[in-house]
Design an enzyme around this catalytic site. Structure first.
Site, mmCIF file in Angstrom:
data_model
loop_
_atom_site.group_PDB
_atom_site.id
_atom_site.type_symbol
_atom_site.label_atom_id
_atom_site.label_comp_id
_atom_site.label_asym_id
_atom_site.label_seq_id
_atom_site.Cartn_x
_atom_site.Cartn_y
_atom_site.Cartn_z
ATOM 1 N N SER A 1 16.591 6.129 -26.233
ATOM 2 C CA SER A 1 16.599 6.563 -25.291
ATOM 3 C C SER A 1 15.037 6.092 -24.523
ATOM 4 O O SER A 1 14.553 4.773 -24.096
ATOM 5 C CB SER A 1 15.916 8.285 -24.960
ATOM 6 O OG SER A 1 16.189 9.142 -23.792
ATOM 7 N N ASP B 1 26.722 11.739 -22.310
ATOM 8 C CA ASP B 1 24.912 11.950 -22.464
ATOM 9 C C ASP B 1 24.856 11.987 -21.143
ATOM 10 O O ASP B 1 25.115 11.305 -20.251
ATOM 11 C CB ASP B 1 24.653 10.647 -22.825
ATOM 12 C CG ASP B 1 23.146 10.575 -23.262
ATOM 13 O OD1 ASP B 1 23.081 11.025 -22.121
ATOM 14 O OD2 ASP B 1 22.554 10.190 -23.833
ATOM 15 N N HIS C 1 23.094 12.752 -26.083
ATOM 16 C CA HIS C 1 22.716 11.980 -26.363
ATOM 17 C C HIS C 1 21.323 12.461 -26.697
ATOM 18 O O HIS C 1 19.711 12.307 -27.320
ATOM 19 C CB HIS C 1 21.564 12.397 -24.678
ATOM 20 C CG HIS C 1 19.869 11.405 -24.836
ATOM 21 N ND1 HIS C 1 20.335 10.439 -24.169
ATOM 22 C CD2 HIS C 1 19.204 11.947 -24.539
ATOM 23 C CE1 HIS C 1 18.842 9.586 -24.347
ATOM 24 N NE2 HIS C 1 18.262 10.683 -24.577
HETATM 25 N N1 LIG Z 1 13.337 18.458 -23.400
HETATM 26 C C1 LIG Z 1 13.810 17.708 -22.619
HETATM 27 C C2 LIG Z 1 14.760 16.544 -23.267
HETATM 28 C C3 LIG Z 1 14.252 15.835 -23.646
HETATM 29 C C4 LIG Z 1 14.979 14.552 -24.769
HETATM 30 O O1 LIG Z 1 16.176 15.344 -24.906
HETATM 31 N N2 LIG Z 1 14.230 14.049 -25.348
HETATM 32 C C5 LIG Z 1 15.009 13.006 -26.671
HETATM 33 C C6 LIG Z 1 14.740 12.480 -25.788
HETATM 34 S S1 LIG Z 1 15.456 11.441 -24.535
HETATM 35 C C7 LIG Z 1 15.170 14.004 -27.956
HETATM 36 O O2 LIG Z 1 14.448 12.152 -28.599
HETATM 37 N N3 LIG Z 1 14.575 15.311 -28.118
HETATM 38 C C8 LIG Z 1 14.164 15.846 -29.532
HETATM 39 C C9 LIG Z 1 15.001 15.744 -30.153
HETATM 40 O O3 LIG Z 1 15.942 16.046 -29.843
HETATM 41 O O4 LIG Z 1 15.030 16.307 -31.533
HETATM 42 C C10 LIG Z 1 15.144 18.440 -21.151
HETATM 43 O O5 LIG Z 1 14.477 19.777 -21.452
HETATM 44 O O6 LIG Z 1 15.856 17.583 -20.453
#
Ligand SMILES: N[C@@H](CCC(=O)N[C@@H](CS)C(=O)NCC(=O)O)C(=O)O
EC number: 3.1.2.12
Length: 281
Positions: A148, A225, A258
């Site tokens: 990402s 995604d 995602h």
């Molecule tokens: N927290 C965000 C999404 C952020 C998100 O999806 N982050 C991804 C990378 S872009 C991630 O790896 N999150 C941490 C995880 O899943 O452990 C939301 O509320 O929509």
């Protein structure tokens, strides 16, 4: 360059550690996770830096991706830094996509971000020197990958620093930050309104502007995604690469979202991609 050990645990015969150090690039204490497989006790190994996405620390990838098993098998050191400077004296924003946890791998020029948000310099210069000094790394055999926002970072660093990073791959990357909401929000804040100054931090623009790699860039993308159509848009990078003659493979996977279950599904193939290219170094 001092490295403070936060934890070290035996894992698949090697050691999974979390460390911190005083960063000259960011002017803060930066944390990173490092997995050194068993082979590292007797020989210098190829290594891959993994850059994480929005809202992550060094921990998400370390505990969720299952990379250690593959890295142990392939004899790869895997390094995962935090995604931004942090601390009470570091600028922040309440939104998850700006400020701490959202460094976007740029060197910010704008207030209040410029003093600490220097993640490009951190990953391009300070981190490779630090890990080469502290871990059993084979000189010249360093790859970079990410997820990402981290996929964006890996593509940009790989295109701008082909002499430093010998292999590049990305999972669900933001490929054209100047053209999507996550990127335009962050770049406006960190780099200002002059879009010409965004181009060195936009993988699609870099390819349009003549940056190339001699090796194949591997990208994987889940079709379920929720960020695909609005923020990620891998077709923009694929089209720029096709026009420029840059070798890229975009593998699309029906049904995958995602999250880290997608990362965990593909991490073995990505580490193998790096191991094969780095073996030639
Ligand atoms: N927290 C965000 C999404 C952020 C998100 O999806 N982050 C991804 C990378 S872009 C991630 O790896 N999150 C941490 C995880 O899943 O452990 C939301 O509320 O929509």
């Amino acid at each position: 360059m001092g490295l403070r050990t936060i934890s070290e645990s035996r894992c698949f015969g090697g050691v999974q550690g979390t460390y911190s150090h005083a960063s000259t690039a960011t002017g803060t204490e930066m944390r990173l996770s490092v997995f050194v497989p068993e082979q590292g006790r007797s020989s210098a190994l190829p290594a891959v830096i993994y850059l994480s996405g929005l809202s992550c620390t060094e921990e998400n990838f370390t505990v969720k991706a299952g990379a250690q098993r593959w890295a142990a098998e392939l004899g790869l050191v895997v390094i995962a830094p935090d995604t931004s400077p942090r601390g009470p004296n570091v600028a922040d924003d309440p939104a998850y996509d700006l400020g701490q946890g959202a460094g976007f791998y740029v060197d910010a020029t704008e207030s209040p971000w410029a003093p600490h948000f220097r993640m490009y310099s951190y990953v391009a210069e300070e981190l490779p020197a630090l890990i080469a000094d502290k871990f059993p790394l084979r000189p010249g055999a360093l790859g970079i990958m990410g997820h990402s926002m981290g996929g964006h970072g890996a593509l940009v660093l790989g295109l701008r620093e082909p002499g430093k990073f010998a292999s590049v791959s990305a999972l669900a990357p933001i490929v054209a930050p100047s053209q999507v909401p996550w990127g335009t929000k962050a770049f406006s804040a960190y780099l200002g309104q002059d879009r010409q100054l965004w181009r060195p931090y936009d993988a699609t623009a870099l390819v349009e502007d003549g940056h190339r790699r001699p090796d194949l860039i591997r990208i994987d993308q889940g079709e379920a995604d929720k960020f695909l159509g609005e923020h990620l848009r891998p077709e923009l990078f694929a089209a720029a690469c096709a026009r420029a003659g840059q070798a890229v493979e975009v593998h699309r996977h029906a049904g995958y979202d995602h999250g880290y279950f997608f990362v965990a599904t593909l991490i073995g193939e990505h580490l193998r991609h790096h191991a094969e290219l780095l073996a030639k170094r």
